[in-house]
Enzyme design. Structure first.
Site, short mmCIF file in Angstrom:
data_model
loop_
_atom_site.label_atom_id
_atom_site.label_comp_id
_atom_site.label_asym_id
_atom_site.label_seq_id
_atom_site.Cartn_x
_atom_site.Cartn_y
_atom_site.Cartn_z
N GLU A 215 0.87 -1.18 0.00
CA GLU A 215 0.00 0.00 0.00
C GLU A 215 0.90 1.23 0.00
O GLU A 215 1.47 1.59 1.03
CB GLU A 215 -0.93 -0.02 1.22
N CYS A 249 -2.25 9.04 2.92
CA CYS A 249 -1.82 8.57 1.59
C CYS A 249 -2.87 8.81 0.52
O CYS A 249 -2.53 8.90 -0.66
CB CYS A 249 -1.45 7.09 1.64
#
Length: 467
Positions: A215, A249
């Site tokens: 990720e 993010c």
């Protein structure tokens, strides 16, 4: 027991942690549900300690810190409800010539999973994938980020109080400890962090042919078209970019705004910043801080460079003593601008002016595929164009960040923004091996399959030629 000490030879004994899986201890539904209960009880017993640890590491306001717990609890609740169904064998059609027979896939545990967590959501992004790992019948090793030391220590305490060390263990330490962990053989690695370290994790995993879930991140754009509701758009953009001081993010990394609404949108953003954080946006109790001095110095250098070039449109306030930077909107016109080179991961928001949706999509397509892409528009045609002419880990229409809050929606990247996904069934599937099983009885055994093959080929052509 405390977090395991790191030794130069071996950080942890993965063979020992693999044994419960090899023995079949972790296969039953009851075992898996028990582990989920253990995790939830540990979190519930230390809720105030969690809020305090996140405040110590990032000065997270209690509401933002609480939502790290909410995300894990949502995942636990969904997994409990659906786990029996996820574990059930999945039938597969059997061709006529293989009948009578029954085919299915069976989800089986992989073994010992390594979870390497980041510093920006240091609790959630360690324990969220742990839910998937335990639900899939694995054991797990957690490596929390050393850049969030209070949370890392709390995770070690929580895990050691809730689980036997052969089921879940925590290893604390810096990047050198993480590198030694990666030298060992795990059965899956889940890493959340930046692209540079993600490449190192993938290279280390390749030595053991270990599958990975990465990720990562990237420059997630937000496109704002002229038909958007500017008041709501501004409010949601300011919230998403201010959340965790921009250290998210999937926060919008830059804006692509149609020329006709650029100034009205900027004015609406300016108003929302004041409404959220008052006349002193850096001193607000509802704002966190940049995680450490290195990250603050990096962001401050970008901000000061932009100030020197006259690019600051809104904000620019900062407090070096508290490592705080107010949400700052900056004008960008060139692709080679320093603000457009890498993911900003902070409260800096560049704005580029566009004349059409296609121009915006061209800007998006020429960059690496982002973790998230956002569109603000009332137009169904615009939504269709973005869905059909772009690639990203996720898409948010008329909102930001919230897609990660849907427990059953897979979360993951594509290309440079990541590999694989988790959340809900996607996490269970990623951390399981779906074994193919064919069952056939003894009572029908056609001779055509066996030698000698004299005269068999013409018959097979007639029987199978139309398959």
């Amino acid at each position: 027991m405390p977090a395991l000490p790191a030794t130069p030879e071996r950080v942890i004994d993965t063979d020992t942690m693999r044994r419960p899986v090899d023995r079949g201890d972790t296969r039953p539904l009851a075992w898996r549900l028990e582990q989920l209960d253990r995790l939830e009880q540990a979190l519930n017993s230390r809720e105030e300690a969690v809020l305090a640890a996140l405040a110590a590491d990032l000065e997270k306001p209690p509401v933002e810190a609480f939502f790290e717990l909410v995300a894990i609890r949502q995942e636990l609740a969904l997994t409990r409800r659906q786990l029996r169904r996820w574990m059930a064998p999945r039938p597969v059609p059997v061709p006529l010539h293989l009948r009578p027979g029954r085919a299915e896939t069976v989800a089986t545990p992989l073994g010992c999973v390594l979870i390497i967590g980041p510093w920006n959501y240091p609790l959630q992004l360690c324990l969220h994938p742990l839910v998937s790992a335990l639900a899939a019948g694995n054991t797990a090793v957690l490596k929390p980020s050393e850049h969030a030391p209070a949370t890392a220590a709390l995770i070690a305490e929580l895990i050691s109080s809730a689980f036997p060390s052969e089921h879940v263990s925590v290893v604390q330490g810096d990047g050198a400890v993480a590198a030694r962990l990666l030298e060992q053989r795990f059965d899956h690695i889940v890493f959340t962090g930046g692209e540079r370290v993600g490449k190192l994790v993938m290279a280390a995993a390749a030595r053991h042919l270990t599958p990975v879930t990465l990720e990562l991140g990237g420059k997630s754009p937000a496109i704002v078209l002229a038909d958007a509701d500017l008041a709501v758009t501004a409010k949601r953009l300011v919230w998403g970019k201010s959340l965790n001081s921009g250290q998210t993010c999937i926060a919008p990394d830059y804006l692509l705004v149609e020329r006709s609404i650029r100034e009205p949108l900027l004015q609406a953003i300016r108003s929302e910043i004041k409404a959220f954080f008052g006349p002193d946006p850096v001193g607000s109790v509802d704002r966190g801080r940049i995680v450490n001095q290195a990250q603050f110095t990096r962001l401050l250098a970008l901000l000061e460079g932009a100030q020197a070039r006259g690019q600051v449109l809104i904000g620019g306030e900062h407090d070096p003593q508290r490592r705080r930077i107010g949400l700052t909107v900056l004008s960008v016109s060139e692709d080679d601008d320093p603000l457009m080179q890498e993911e900003l991961f902070g409260p800096l928001l560049p704005v580029l002016t566009i004349d059409s949706l296609e121009q915006a999509l061209e800007q998006v397509r020429k960059r690496p595929k982002p973790l998230a892409l956002y569109l603000f528009s009332r137009s169904r045609d615009a939504v269709t164009a973005v869905l059909n002419s772009s690639s990203s880990g996720s898409i948010g229409i008329n909102d930001v960040v919230y897609q990660a809050g849907v427990p059953a929606l897979p979360f993951g990247g594509v290309g440079a923004s990541g590999i694989g996904a988790y959340h809900g069934q996607a996490g269970f599937d990623s951390l399981s091996h779906h074994r193919s099983v064919l069952r056939r009885p003894f009572w029908l055994d056609l001779p055509l399959r066996y030698p000698p093959y004299n005269g068999t080929l013409p018959l097979l052509r007639r029987l199978l030629g139309r398959l």
